[in-house]
Design an enzyme around this catalytic site. Structure first.
Site, PDB file in Angstrom:
ATOM      1  N   ASP A  59       0.811  -1.208   0.000  1.00 53.63           N
ATOM      2  CA  ASP A  59       0.000   0.000   0.000  1.00 53.63           C
ATOM      3  C   ASP A  59       0.850   1.266   0.000  1.00 53.63           C
ATOM      4  O   ASP A  59       0.326   2.375   0.105  1.00 53.63           O
ATOM      5  CB  ASP A  59      -0.955   0.019   1.197  1.00 53.63           C
ATOM      6  CG  ASP A  59      -0.233  -0.094   2.538  1.00 53.63           C
ATOM      7  OD1 ASP A  59       1.019  -0.029   2.564  1.00 53.63           O
ATOM      8  OD2 ASP A  59      -0.924  -0.250   3.561  1.00 53.63           O
ATOM      9  N   ASP A 116     -10.785   2.246  -2.221  1.00 54.98           N
ATOM     10  CA  ASP A 116      -9.826   1.803  -1.207  1.00 54.98           C
ATOM     11  C   ASP A 116      -9.461   0.329  -1.374  1.00 54.98           C
ATOM     12  O   ASP A 116     -10.227  -0.460  -1.913  1.00 54.98           O
ATOM     13  CB  ASP A 116     -10.429   2.029   0.180  1.00 54.98           C
ATOM     14  CG  ASP A 116      -9.381   2.264   1.254  1.00 54.98           C
ATOM     15  OD1 ASP A 116      -8.194   1.959   1.009  1.00 54.98           O
ATOM     16  OD2 ASP A 116      -9.745   2.740   2.337  1.00 54.98           O
ATOM     17  N   GLU A 148      -3.469   8.050  -1.969  1.00 60.45           N
ATOM     18  CA  GLU A 148      -2.841   7.889  -0.661  1.00 60.45           C
ATOM     19  C   GLU A 148      -1.385   7.472  -0.882  1.00 60.45           C
ATOM     20  O   GLU A 148      -0.536   8.309  -1.143  1.00 60.45           O
ATOM     21  CB  GLU A 148      -3.608   6.875   0.186  1.00 60.45           C
ATOM     22  CG  GLU A 148      -3.145   6.828   1.623  1.00 60.45           C
ATOM     23  CD  GLU A 148      -3.922   5.802   2.447  1.00 60.45           C
ATOM     24  OE1 GLU A 148      -4.022   6.002   3.662  1.00 60.45           O
ATOM     25  OE2 GLU A 148      -4.403   4.804   1.873  1.00 60.45           O
ATOM     26  N   GLU A 173      -3.689   8.916   9.586  1.00 62.31           N
ATOM     27  CA  GLU A 173      -4.289   7.805  10.322  1.00 62.31           C
ATOM     28  C   GLU A 173      -3.266   7.007  11.132  1.00 62.31           C
ATOM     29  O   GLU A 173      -3.624   6.323  12.088  1.00 62.31           O
ATOM     30  CB  GLU A 173      -4.988   6.857   9.341  1.00 62.31           C
ATOM     31  CG  GLU A 173      -6.250   7.411   8.716  1.00 62.31           C
ATOM     32  CD  GLU A 173      -6.876   6.411   7.759  1.00 62.31           C
ATOM     33  OE1 GLU A 173      -7.775   5.667   8.186  1.00 62.31           O
ATOM     34  OE2 GLU A 173      -6.456   6.363   6.595  1.00 62.31           O
TER      35      GLU A 173
END
Length: 629
Positions: free
Chosen positions: A177, A395, A444, A450
Site C-alpha cells: 500500500d 480503497d 494515498e 491515520e
C-alpha cells in the site's frame, strides 16, 4: 554584415548539442560504445555504455562532471531472449520533445516540457531486438525498454541504480500500500531488504529521487531490492512473469535530480506520461474536503443525521466538499450491496441533494472489491452519477501486480465517463497518472494522518519524496489526535500547504476547528490547486518550508523535526513588499503575527519541538492590513 547575437547563440547551442549527442566511435583496442544525452550544458547528463566484449549496457548520470548515478546495469529478460547481455549496437535516433499542457491539480497547473530523447537499437545474440529510449531534461533522466511483438512474456529486468556508497539515503520499506515510513541511512548502510522506488539520495552531483512513470496494466510495478554494504538498488518487479501480447513499451525508470528546490518543484514524472485522455474537464474541480472518518468513524458513516451535520459545517465554512467514508452502505455485519433493494433503501441520494442545496459536493468511499467486475461497475458508477455524487474514494487495491494495474486501466476511463473524480487509497503512487487521467485528484500511497507511529522526521521527508511524485492524500488537520501525532498544532496547519493534494481532506472534528479559530480561518483560505510551488528552506528529515501560490497570494507551510528553535526562512516570493501573516504555537495555543517584509528578507518563526508554522503572504501597499478574504 553583422551576425545577430541571437543567431550566434543559437549556433553555439546547436554545436554544444551536437557534441553532447555524438556517438563515440569504436577504435582499435576500444571495448565499448558510448553515447551521451543531455538537454543543456548544465543539465543532468546521461552516459550509456555498451561493453563490446560482454554486450552489456550500463547507464550513469552526472551533472557538471559530478556523479549522480554510478554506471548501473540496464537490460531486460524475456521468454525468448536475454537482452541484458550479448547485445550489439544497430542504430540510433534523436529527437527533441517539446510540449505544453495544463493539469487540473498539482504543484503547478501550467507545465512546459523540454526533453532530449535518444533511441538506441540493439540486437541480441539470437537476433532478438530491443530499443533503449533515454530522455533527459533540466531536472531528470529516464529510460524505458521498447520491444517488438513476439518477444514473449517479460521475466525480469537487469535494471539497477548504483549510488555512491556514502550517499545520503531516505528510504521507505516496501509495502503493497506504499504506506511505509521514511528513515535515513547511507546508500550502503541501509539494511538488506525491499524498499519503495520513491527513494531519495544525496550525491556529489545533487539530490536524486528514483521514480517510475507511465505505469499501466501492460507491465508490472516495481520495488527496490538492496543488499547492505553496497550502493546498488535493483529493480524487482511485482510479478515473476509479465504477460505481454504484441509490442511493449515498459514503464519509465526515472530519476529526478538537481538541488533540493529543483527536486521539490519537479513535475518530471508527469511530464513523461501520456497526454490527457479526458477532453472535457469542466466538471473536474479540486477543493478542500471535510473528511469524516477520523472525525466520526464508521458510526458517522452509518448516520444520515450525522452526515447532514457535517455538510452544514462545510457549508458554513465555505468548504466545497464533504467526504462520507466507510459505513454508508454497511449494515451491521454485512454489506448492503447484497440487498437487491440497496439503491432504493440508501439515504445517500437524500444527503447529496441536501448538500447540493447548500453548495457542498459529496465524495463517497467504496471498497475496490465492489468495483472489480463489469457487473459491479455497471451497478455502482451510473448510480453514483445519477445521484449527483462528485467523487469516489476507492480503497484497498493493495497491489502493484499486473492484474491490479489492469483494473486501474479499466476503472480510470469508466470513472471519467461518469464524471466522478477519484481519490485512490491503499493504492499505488501517482507515476504520471494525474496527467493522463486528470479526474484523479489525489492518491494515498503514504503513511498519513491515520498512522499512530509516524515520526516528525517522516513528516519532514515527505515533501522531498512521496509528494514530489504527485498529489498525496495525507489528510492533515486532525487536531483531535493529540498524542497520536508527532507534531504541534501549528505544524498541523502548515501541513495543509506543505503537502499538495487535489482534494485536500481535512481530518479534524468540527469541535477541534472551533477550538482553534486561527486554524479554522486559515483552512477557509486554502485552495487545492496551485499556480506555482517553491521550496523556501529544507533538509530531508529535519525541516521543510514550502510556498505555494494561488493568484497573487502565497501560502507557506513549515514543518520541523527536533528541538525547539527560531527558524529563519528566506522570503523569496517575488519583487516588492509582502504582508506576511503567520500562525505559530504559543503558550496558550495558536497565535498570529503580521509583518511587512521585502522580497529576500528573512522571516523569523518560533518553532516548538517537532513543530512548525503556517503563513499567508500577499502584496503590501499602504492600507493593506490582511491577506484573508
Amino acid at each position: 554584415m553583422a551576425v545577430p547575437i541571437r543567431t550566434t547563440v543559437a549556433a553555439l547551442c546547436a554545436g554544444l548539442m551536437a557534441t553532447l549527442f555524438t556517438t563515440v566511435p569504436a577504435q582499435a583496442g576500444q571495448r565499448e560504445h558510448v553515447w551521451a544525452v543531455s538537454e543543456a550544458a548544465h543539465a543532468p547528463r546521461a552516459r550509456i555504455s555498451l561493453d563490446d566484449t560482454t554486450g552489456k549496457l550500463s547507464l550513469s548520470v552526472s551533472r557538471d562532471g559530478r556523479t549522480v548515478l554510478e554506471p548501473s546495469p540496464v537490460g531486460i529478460v524475456t521468454e525468448q531472449a536475454d537482452l541484458s547481455q550479448g547485445l550489439r549496437f544497430l542504430h540510433r535516433k534523436d529527437r527533441q520533445v517539446n510540449e505544453r499542457y495544463r493539469t487540473t491539480s498539482g504543484k503547478r497547473l501550467d507545465r512546459k516540457v523540454r526533453m532530449q530523447e535518444t533511441r538506441l537499437s540493439f540486437a541480441g545474440a539470437d537476433g532478438a531486438r530491443v530499443d533503449l529510449v533515454v530522455r533527459a531534461s533540466a531536472d531528470g533522466v529516464a529510460y524505458r525498454y521498447v520491444l517488438p511483438a513476439g518477444h514473449g512474456d517479460v521475466l525480469g529486468e537487469a535494471s539497477a541504480f548504483n549510488l555512491p556508497a556514502d550517499a545520503g539515503a531516505w528510504l521507505s520499506t516496501y509495502r503493497v500500500d506504499n504506506e511505509g515510513q521514511f528513515a535515513q541511512y547511507t546508500a550502503a548502510t541501509a539494511p538488506t531488504g525491499a524498499y519503495s522506488e520513491q527513494a531519495l539520495f544525496s550525491t556529489p552531483g545533487g539530490y536524486a529521487l528514483l521514480a517510475e512513470s507511465d505505469l499501466t496494466g501492460s507491465y508490472s510495478g516495481a520495488q527496490l531490492a538492496h543488499t547492505q554494504g553496497t550502493g546498488s538498488y535493483r529493480i524487482q518487479l511485482a510479478d515473476q512473469r509479465v504477460h505481454t501480447d504484441g509490442a511493449l513499451a515498459t514503464t519509465w525508470r526515472a530519476m529526478v535530480t538537481g538541488d533540493l528546490a529543483t527536486v521539490t518543484r519537479s513535475t518530471f514524472t508527469d511530464d513523461l506520461a501520456p497526454s490527457a485522455k479526458v477532453a472535457d474537464r469542466s466538471w473536474i474541480k479540486p477543493g478542500t474536503v471535510l473528511w469524516t472518518w477520523l472525525a466520526g468513524g464508521k458510526e458517522a458513516g452509518q448516520s444520515l443525521a450525522a452526515q447532514k451535520a457535517y455538510v452544514d459545517y462545510a457549508a458554513e465554512r465555505g468548504w466545497p466538499y464533504e467526504a462520507v467514508d466507510a459505513g454508508w452502505y454497511y449494515k451491521p455485519g454485512e454489506w448492503d450491496i447484497t440487498d437487491p433493494d440497496w439503491q432504493t433503501n440508501s439515504w445517500m441520494p437524500e444527503l447529496v441533494e441536501y448538500a447540493r442545496a447548500k453548495g457542498v459536493g459529496i465524495v463517497v468511499w467504496i471498497h475496490q472489491r465492489d468495483l472489480d467486475t463489469p457487473e459491479e461497475r455497471a451497478q455502482w458508477l451510473p448510480t453514483l452519477e445519477r445521484w449527483g455524487v462528485k467523487g469516489v474514494k476507492i480503497d484497498f487495491m493493495n497491489s502493484e501486480a499486473q492484474s491490479m494495474l489492469q483494473w486501474y486501466d479499466i476503472i480510470l476511463p469508466e470513472t471519467a465517463a461518469h464524471h466522478l473524480m477519484v481519490d485512490f487509497h491503499g493504492s499505488t503512487i501517482p507515476k504520471g497518472i494525474q496527467r493522463t487521467w486528470p479526474q484523479v485528484m489525489t492518491l494515498e500511497g503514504v503513511g498519513g494522518e491515520e498512522k499512530r507511529t509516524n515520526t516528525a522526521a517522516h513528516l519532514t521527508t515527505l515533501p522531498f519524496t512521496r509528494n514530489v511524485i504527485g498529489s498525496m492524500d495525507f489528510t492533515p488537520g486532525a487536531f483531535q489526535r493529540v498524542g497520536l501525532r508527532p507534531n504541534s498544532d501549528a505544524a498541523e496547519v502548515g501541513l495543509t500547504v506543505a503537502y499538495e493534494s487535489g482534494l485536500q481532506m481535512f481530518a479534524g472534528t468540527p469541535a477541534s476547528y472551533d477550538e482553534r479559530p486561527l486554524a479554522r480561518a486559515y483552512f477557509d483560505q486554502v485552495p487545492a490547486a496551485w499556480d506555482d510551488t517553491r521550496l523556501l528552506a529544507g533538509a530531508p528529515g529535519q525541516e521543510a518550508v514550502v510556498a505555494r501560490r494561488s493568484g497573487n497570494r502565497w501560502f507557506i507551510g513549515g514543518v520541523y523535526a527536533g528541538a525547539a528553535r527560531t527558524a529563519e526562512v528566506p522570503v523569496n516570493l517575488g519583487p516588492g513588499r509582502w504582508l506576511v501573516q503567520t500562525i505559530q504555537d504559543g503558550a496558550e495555543g495558536l497565535v498570529q503575527d503580521s509583518r511587512v517584509l521585502r522580497n529576500g528578507d528573512t522571516l523569523s518563526a518560533d518553532i516548538v519541538a517537532n513543530g512548525g508554522f503556517a503563513a499567508l503572504a500577499c502584496p503590501w501597499r499602504p492600507g493593506v492590513t490582511t491577506c484573508y478574504r
